[in-house]
Scaffold this motif. Structure first.
Motif, PDB file in Angstrom:
ATOM      1  N   ARG A   1       2.813   2.817   1.870  1.00  0.00           N
ATOM      2  CA  ARG A   1       3.990   2.361   1.110  1.00  0.00           C
ATOM      3  C   ARG A   1       3.581   1.371   0.030  1.00  0.00           C
ATOM      4  N   PHE A   2       2.597   0.511   0.314  1.00  0.00           N
ATOM      5  CA  PHE A   2       2.102  -0.428  -0.686  1.00  0.00           C
ATOM      6  C   PHE A   2       1.435   0.322  -1.830  1.00  0.00           C
ATOM      7  N   ASP A   3       0.650   1.338  -1.511  1.00  0.00           N
ATOM      8  CA  ASP A   3       0.026   2.167  -2.547  1.00  0.00           C
ATOM      9  C   ASP A   3       1.087   2.789  -3.441  1.00  0.00           C
ATOM     10  N   ASP A   4       2.198   3.220  -2.855  1.00  0.00           N
ATOM     11  CA  ASP A   4       3.285   3.805  -3.640  1.00  0.00           C
ATOM     12  C   ASP A   4       3.905   2.781  -4.586  1.00  0.00           C
ATOM     13  N   LEU A   5       4.029   1.523  -4.138  1.00  0.00           N
ATOM     14  CA  LEU A   5       4.578   0.481  -5.011  1.00  0.00           C
ATOM     15  C   LEU A   5       3.674   0.248  -6.220  1.00  0.00           C
ATOM     16  N   VAL A   6       2.364   0.207  -5.981  1.00  0.00           N
ATOM     17  CA  VAL A   6       1.420   0.018  -7.090  1.00  0.00           C
ATOM     18  C   VAL A   6       1.477   1.212  -8.036  1.00  0.00           C
ATOM     19  N   LEU A   7       1.557   2.402  -7.488  1.00  0.00           N
ATOM     20  CA  LEU A   7       1.639   3.613  -8.307  1.00  0.00           C
ATOM     21  C   LEU A   7       2.920   3.637  -9.142  1.00  0.00           C
ATOM     22  N   ASP A   8       4.031   3.239  -8.548  1.00  0.00           N
ATOM     23  CA  ASP A   8       5.296   3.196  -9.286  1.00  0.00           C
ATOM     24  C   ASP A   8       5.219   2.219 -10.456  1.00  0.00           C
ATOM     25  N   SER A   9       4.633   1.042 -10.218  1.00  0.00           N
ATOM     26  CA  SER A   9       4.506   0.058 -11.291  1.00  0.00           C
ATOM     27  C   SER A   9       3.580   0.551 -12.401  1.00  0.00           C
ATOM     28  N   ALA A  10       2.484   1.180 -12.014  1.00  0.00           N
ATOM     29  CA  ALA A  10       1.546   1.706 -13.008  1.00  0.00           C
ATOM     30  C   ALA A  10       2.193   2.825 -13.820  1.00  0.00           C
ATOM     31  N   GLU A  11       2.949   3.680 -13.165  1.00  0.00           N
ATOM     32  CA  GLU A  11       3.638   4.758 -13.891  1.00  0.00           C
ATOM     33  C   GLU A  11       4.698   4.204 -14.832  1.00  0.00           C
ATOM     34  N   ARG A  12       5.388   3.151 -14.421  1.00  0.00           N
ATOM     35  CA  ARG A  12       6.392   2.541 -15.308  1.00  0.00           C
ATOM     36  C   ARG A  12       5.731   1.986 -16.569  1.00  0.00           C
ATOM     37  N   LEU A  13       4.600   1.299 -16.385  1.00  0.00           N
ATOM     38  CA  LEU A  13       3.884   0.779 -17.554  1.00  0.00           C
ATOM     39  C   LEU A  13       3.314   1.908 -18.410  1.00  0.00           C
ATOM     40  N   GLN A  14       2.855   2.969 -17.770  1.00  0.00           N
ATOM     41  CA  GLN A  14       2.331   4.127 -18.502  1.00  0.00           C
ATOM     42  C   GLN A  14       3.435   4.764 -19.344  1.00  0.00           C
ATOM     43  N   ASP A  15       4.644   4.843 -18.800  1.00  0.00           N
ATOM     44  CA  ASP A  15       5.766   5.399 -19.556  1.00  0.00           C
ATOM     45  C   ASP A  15       6.110   4.530 -20.757  1.00  0.00           C
ATOM     46  N   MET A  16       5.962   3.211 -20.611  1.00  0.00           N
ATOM     47  CA  MET A  16       6.326   2.300 -21.692  1.00  0.00           C
ATOM     48  C   MET A  16       5.231   2.181 -22.753  1.00  0.00           C
ATOM     49  N   TRP A  17       3.950   2.178 -22.351  1.00  0.00           N
ATOM     50  CA  TRP A  17       2.863   1.899 -23.265  1.00  0.00           C
ATOM     51  C   TRP A  17       1.998   3.105 -23.594  1.00  0.00           C
ATOM     52  N   GLY A  18       2.133   4.175 -22.872  1.00  0.00           N
ATOM     53  CA  GLY A  18       1.476   5.436 -23.199  1.00  0.00           C
ATOM     54  C   GLY A  18      -0.020   5.397 -23.342  1.00  0.00           C
ATOM     55  N   LYS A  19      -0.499   5.724 -24.559  1.00  0.00           N
ATOM     56  CA  LYS A  19      -1.931   5.926 -24.807  1.00  0.00           C
ATOM     57  C   LYS A  19      -2.787   4.700 -24.581  1.00  0.00           C
ATOM     58  N   GLN A  20      -2.224   3.514 -24.701  1.00  0.00           N
ATOM     59  CA  GLN A  20      -3.029   2.311 -24.505  1.00  0.00           C
ATOM     60  C   GLN A  20      -3.497   2.159 -23.058  1.00  0.00           C
ATOM     61  N   LEU A  21      -2.807   2.809 -22.133  1.00  0.00           N
ATOM     62  CA  LEU A  21      -3.187   2.714 -20.716  1.00  0.00           C
ATOM     63  C   LEU A  21      -3.871   3.973 -20.201  1.00  0.00           C
ATOM     64  N   ASP A  22      -4.185   4.905 -21.070  1.00  0.00           N
ATOM     65  CA  ASP A  22      -4.904   6.104 -20.631  1.00  0.00           C
ATOM     66  C   ASP A  22      -6.301   5.715 -20.155  1.00  0.00           C
ATOM     67  N   GLY A  23      -6.684   6.233 -19.027  1.00  0.00           N
ATOM     68  CA  GLY A  23      -8.008   5.979 -18.487  1.00  0.00           C
ATOM     69  C   GLY A  23      -8.133   4.716 -17.654  1.00  0.00           C
ATOM     70  N   VAL A  24      -7.066   3.932 -17.542  1.00  0.00           N
ATOM     71  CA  VAL A  24      -7.120   2.720 -16.732  1.00  0.00           C
ATOM     72  C   VAL A  24      -6.945   3.109 -15.267  1.00  0.00           C
ATOM     73  N   LEU A  25      -7.798   2.572 -14.404  1.00  0.00           N
ATOM     74  CA  LEU A  25      -7.716   2.846 -12.977  1.00  0.00           C
ATOM     75  C   LEU A  25      -6.959   1.719 -12.287  1.00  0.00           C
ATOM     76  N   PHE A  26      -6.030   2.070 -11.432  1.00  0.00           N
ATOM     77  CA  PHE A  26      -5.300   1.101 -10.622  1.00  0.00           C
ATOM     78  C   PHE A  26      -5.743   1.315  -9.179  1.00  0.00           C
ATOM     79  N   ALA A  27      -6.186   0.241  -8.539  1.00  0.00           N
ATOM     80  CA  ALA A  27      -6.713   0.353  -7.182  1.00  0.00           C
ATOM     81  C   ALA A  27      -6.042  -0.671  -6.275  1.00  0.00           C
ATOM     82  N   VAL A  28      -6.101  -0.398  -4.980  1.00  0.00           N
ATOM     83  CA  VAL A  28      -5.597  -1.316  -3.969  1.00  0.00           C
ATOM     84  C   VAL A  28      -6.756  -1.624  -3.037  1.00  0.00           C
ATOM     85  N   ASP A  29      -6.970  -2.908  -2.798  1.00  0.00           N
ATOM     86  CA  ASP A  29      -7.998  -3.342  -1.868  1.00  0.00           C
ATOM     87  C   ASP A  29      -7.318  -4.228  -0.829  1.00  0.00           C
ATOM     88  N   GLU A  30      -7.874  -4.290   0.363  1.00  0.00           N
ATOM     89  CA  GLU A  30      -7.262  -5.062   1.437  1.00  0.00           C
ATOM     90  C   GLU A  30      -7.280  -6.561   1.138  1.00  0.00           C
TER      91      GLU A  30
END
Length: 172
Positions: free
Chosen positions: A63-92
């Motif tokens: 569920r935490f991974d899903d929250l990070v993914l949702d936030s990253a997708e929201r920023l990707q929708d807003m900023w588009g090409k500037q965030l292409d290729g950026v990796l979002f990761a979750v560590d303990e």
């Protein structure tokens, strides 16, 4: 029915479909533990304990991974090409947590690693630190989004308020 090994001539063998079709009378292959249909005591069928549509089906880390993914997708929708290729990761937990605790320094909630030599830049969110800081599920969702926005803004070199208009406005 339990097996009775003391009865002569009584045995149980697990065979594969391939071994059943062989005319060779060699010892059949034993089925692996994972391919059996019942649990090892023969009391019931193996299967999921929770159905996928129930809230307990996904673990807390998923569920935490899903929250990070949702936030990253929201920023990707807003900023588009500037965030292409950026990796979002979750560590303990953050690296060197023991030294941070020993020096009474607060643990970071995330980190930004710039891309070097063709590697993509990476934004990492530390799950345990963020979960300990947030009190409720709603606060957790807002805090995860704010951490993702802060480190993405650091990567792009812009203030977080310009990256996402609702950054930290939910707390006021």
């Amino acid at each position: 029915m339990q097996s009775q090994p003391h009865v002569p001539g009584f045995s149980i063998r697990w065979t594969d479909a391939e071994a059943a079709g062989d005319t060779d009378h060699a010892a059949p292959k034993a089925r692996s533990f994972r391919t059996r249909r019942r649990n090892r005591h023969g009391r019931g069928l193996r299967g999921d304990l929770m159905l996928p549509n129930l809230p307990g089906f996904r673990s807390r880390s998923e569920r935490f991974d899903d929250l990070v993914l949702d936030s990253a997708e929201r920023l990707q929708d807003m900023w588009g090409k500037q965030l292409d290729g950026v990796l979002f990761a979750v560590d303990e937990i953050p690296p060197n947590l023991e030294e941070l605790v020993a020096s009474a320094t607060p643990a970071p909630m995330g980190s930004y690693t710039p891309g070097v030599r063709g590697a993509a830049p990476m934004i990492t969110v530390y799950r345990r630190v963020v979960e300990q800081t947030a009190g409720t599920k709603e606060e957790l969702q807002d805090l995860v989004h704010d951490v993702v926005v802060e480190y993405t803004a650091e990567m792009l070199g812009v203030p977080p308020e310009t990256l996402d208009p609702v950054y930290r406005r939910r707390y006021q």
